[in-house]
Design a protein around this motif. Sequence first.
Motif, PDB file in Angstrom:
ATOM      1  N   GLU A  64     -15.946  31.278  43.466  1.00 57.26           N
ATOM      2  CA  GLU A  64     -15.798  32.369  42.726  1.00 57.26           C
ATOM      3  C   GLU A  64     -15.741  33.291  44.241  1.00 57.26           C
ATOM      4  OE1 GLU A  64     -18.904  33.713  40.393  1.00 57.26           O
ATOM      5  OE2 GLU A  64     -18.054  32.269  39.549  1.00 57.26           O
ATOM      6  N   ILE A  65     -16.198  32.395  45.356  1.00 53.71           N
ATOM      7  CA  ILE A  65     -16.430  33.244  46.671  1.00 53.71           C
ATOM      8  C   ILE A  65     -15.098  32.729  47.402  1.00 53.71           C
ATOM      9  CG2 ILE A  65     -17.767  33.859  48.860  1.00 53.71           C
ATOM     10  CD1 ILE A  65     -19.445  33.896  46.154  1.00 53.71           C
ATOM     11  N   LYS A  67     -11.974  31.794  46.983  1.00 51.38           N
ATOM     12  CA  LYS A  67     -11.300  31.384  45.631  1.00 51.38           C
ATOM     13  C   LYS A  67      -9.913  29.713  45.923  1.00 51.38           C
ATOM     14  CE  LYS A  67     -10.320  32.739  41.441  1.00 51.38           C
ATOM     15  NZ  LYS A  67     -10.217  34.510  40.018  1.00 51.38           N
ATOM     16  N   LYS A  99     -15.853  24.334  33.035  1.00 51.88           N
ATOM     17  CA  LYS A  99     -15.767  26.052  31.847  1.00 51.88           C
ATOM     18  C   LYS A  99     -14.561  24.953  30.786  1.00 51.88           C
ATOM     19  CE  LYS A  99     -15.544  28.790  35.859  1.00 51.88           C
ATOM     20  NZ  LYS A  99     -14.411  30.256  36.364  1.00 51.88           N
ATOM     21  N   GLU A 101     -12.917  28.509  28.336  1.00 51.16           N
ATOM     22  CA  GLU A 101     -12.656  29.365  28.292  1.00 51.16           C
ATOM     23  C   GLU A 101     -11.701  29.505  26.985  1.00 51.16           C
ATOM     24  OE1 GLU A 101     -11.578  30.053  33.506  1.00 51.16           O
ATOM     25  OE2 GLU A 101     -10.059  29.536  31.661  1.00 51.16           O
ATOM     26  N   THR A 123     -15.879  36.116  24.159  1.00 49.08           N
ATOM     27  CA  THR A 123     -16.491  36.000  25.437  1.00 49.08           C
ATOM     28  C   THR A 123     -17.492  34.143  25.513  1.00 49.08           C
ATOM     29  OG1 THR A 123     -18.014  37.437  25.084  1.00 49.08           O
ATOM     30  CG2 THR A 123     -16.418  37.631  26.359  1.00 49.08           C
ATOM     31  N   GLY A 125     -18.198  31.465  26.283  1.00 46.88           N
ATOM     32  CA  GLY A 125     -17.542  30.223  27.125  1.00 46.88           C
ATOM     33  C   GLY A 125     -18.679  29.539  27.778  1.00 46.88           C
ATOM     34  N   LEU A 126     -18.491  28.627  28.351  1.00 47.23           N
ATOM     35  CA  LEU A 126     -19.091  28.027  29.068  1.00 47.23           C
ATOM     36  C   LEU A 126     -18.613  28.007  30.535  1.00 47.23           C
ATOM     37  CD1 LEU A 126     -19.264  24.085  26.897  1.00 47.23           C
ATOM     38  CD2 LEU A 126     -20.787  25.547  26.915  1.00 47.23           C
ATOM     39  N   GLU A 127     -19.876  27.842  31.108  1.00 49.15           N
ATOM     40  CA  GLU A 127     -19.529  27.908  33.428  1.00 49.15           C
ATOM     41  C   GLU A 127     -20.592  26.452  33.883  1.00 49.15           C
ATOM     42  OE1 GLU A 127     -17.817  31.062  34.675  1.00 49.15           O
ATOM     43  OE2 GLU A 127     -18.700  29.727  36.686  1.00 49.15           O
ATOM     44  N   VAL A 128     -20.025  25.837  33.633  1.00 49.71           N
ATOM     45  CA  VAL A 128     -21.472  24.270  33.548  1.00 49.71           C
ATOM     46  C   VAL A 128     -21.436  23.722  34.970  1.00 49.71           C
ATOM     47  CG1 VAL A 128     -22.739  22.543  32.424  1.00 49.71           C
ATOM     48  CG2 VAL A 128     -22.256  24.004  31.459  1.00 49.71           C
ATOM     49  N   PRO A 129     -22.539  24.161  36.536  1.00 49.58           N
ATOM     50  CA  PRO A 129     -21.972  23.060  37.588  1.00 49.58           C
ATOM     51  C   PRO A 129     -21.948  21.763  36.832  1.00 49.58           C
ATOM     52  CG  PRO A 129     -23.327  25.264  37.722  1.00 49.58           C
ATOM     53  CD  PRO A 129     -23.531  25.533  35.937  1.00 49.58           C
ATOM     54  N   LEU A 130     -22.053  20.787  37.486  1.00 53.58           N
ATOM     55  CA  LEU A 130     -21.868  19.694  37.243  1.00 53.58           C
ATOM     56  C   LEU A 130     -22.254  18.566  38.797  1.00 53.58           C
ATOM     57  CD1 LEU A 130     -19.017  17.717  34.280  1.00 53.58           C
ATOM     58  CD2 LEU A 130     -21.475  19.006  34.053  1.00 53.58           C
ATOM     59  N   SER A 131     -21.822  19.082  39.791  1.00 57.04           N
ATOM     60  CA  SER A 131     -21.373  18.099  40.567  1.00 57.04           C
ATOM     61  C   SER A 131     -22.488  19.358  42.589  1.00 57.04           C
ATOM     62  CB  SER A 131     -20.941  17.261  41.353  1.00 57.04           C
ATOM     63  OG  SER A 131     -19.862  17.858  41.435  1.00 57.04           O
ATOM     64  N   ASN A 132     -22.798  18.683  42.534  1.00 54.63           N
ATOM     65  CA  ASN A 132     -23.467  19.056  44.020  1.00 54.63           C
ATOM     66  C   ASN A 132     -22.763  18.547  45.894  1.00 54.63           C
ATOM     67  OD1 ASN A 132     -24.381  20.844  46.011  1.00 54.63           O
ATOM     68  ND2 ASN A 132     -27.029  20.226  45.777  1.00 54.63           N
ATOM     69  N   ARG A 135     -21.896  15.328  44.994  1.00 57.13           N
ATOM     70  CA  ARG A 135     -22.912  14.725  44.089  1.00 57.13           C
ATOM     71  C   ARG A 135     -23.489  14.879  42.647  1.00 57.13           C
ATOM     72  NH1 ARG A 135     -28.510  13.952  43.469  1.00 57.13           N
ATOM     73  NH2 ARG A 135     -29.171  15.720  44.610  1.00 57.13           N
TER      74      ARG A 135
END
Lengths: 234, 234
Positions: A64-65, A67, A99, A101, A123, A125-132, A135
Amino acid sequence: MDRSGEFQKWKAQSLSKADLSRKGSVDEDVVELVRLLNGREQFFTTSSCSGRILLLDGGLNGCEIQKQNCSWLLVTHRICAKDDVLSALKKARGDAVLKFEPFVLHVQCRQLQDAQILAVRSTHGLEVPLSNKGRLMVTEEYIEFLLKIANQKMEENKKRIDRFYSCLQLALERQETSGLRPETNKMTHPVYTHRRKRKTEKMHGQCNSPEKQKDLESEEDNAEISLSFFPENY
Amino acid sequence: MDRSGEFQKWKAQSLSKADLSRKGSVDEDVVELVRLLNGREQFFTTSSCSGRILLLDGGLNGCEIQKQNCSWLLVTHRICAKDDVLSALKKARGDAVLKFEPFVLHVQCRQLQDAQILAVRSTHGLEVPLSNKGRLMVTEEYIEFLLKIANQKMEENKKRIDRFYSCLQLALERQETSGLRPETNKMTHPVYTHRRKRKTEKMHGQCNSPEKQKDLESEEDNAEISLSFFPENY
């Protein structure tokens, strides 16, 4: 040129332009809906998506920050298989996010009362962080669980498109048989409000009663349009 | 009663009603913004949320399909601690989902041109399934990772509210010093479009140039308003 002529000119210009989406064409599941709308003189569509499951690889600060640092690892407008996600995830170097959408449609309307049936947004929706930083932060079992949910949403989304299409078709037919834009005289309140929250059961019913038939927007569950007007002329 | 009088009457009625939100009051972070808008005769707010982190326990079919089976395990409009989420999760019996919902504001506008600065919606959200039929599907480490992201979003969200407030204040002041609704004469295109997608860099800048000052909506990143008009009078 009169107002109606200006709208037709603008519509023709817009529809003759190249499709600037990544795919370059209208998604299969909304082709009929887009055709139905563009076939009426009072509407035209400017963009649409039938709904998709996306896997994005974000920069270290997320998509988001920054793109510009965001890459698409996977995109599908259909049911998604776990193995496709797992192999796409291997390419993730940043913070991957899955995600869902839902269906979205942007429609230009000639007049305010035409817009009454065309507030389309949902709306679920789904927005799921999976890796960092590349990892993986979740298990394969979780991805399976998540995809089951995403695929259920995709199926529900398809039903909503079909329901929206049927209801829109019926509304347009009724409008035409009863003369042009009959709703104009029915507006008893001086305000045209796009924001609506409805009870879920209403959205899962058929659009057969006059009241339901009027509430055509595909704004399901917590979906909403947040802008309202106090029109100068109505 | 003229149109303006009708709007004022409707505004007075709406603002005198009880606050029907769960909390029963305007969120602290948007109190000033809500006051700024309601202090102008051309606007009033009908609902708002400053942004929140929510933990919901859904029915076996999830919250969306069966909203009536959905309970709130936790809600905060501030930074959220991992231990609060972990202890709330112990109460989950269904499919728990963690959500981040950004700032949202619903504004009624007296005239179409007043709405030009008031399309407010941002969609930098999160929606993450965490448990399945009461069983946690992720690790404690993942929850920590997720909360770090949610809290970052909350902080970014607060900055956006502040930025939106400053820009709105400036725009209203300019409007007032240059006479009532100067934008009316500046509309060169026959269409007023609410849907806009902007480059991220623009949204993170200051609202000091006339062009930026005009683009006041807090529609960040992939946020959008999907409805457009071809107004009868403009």
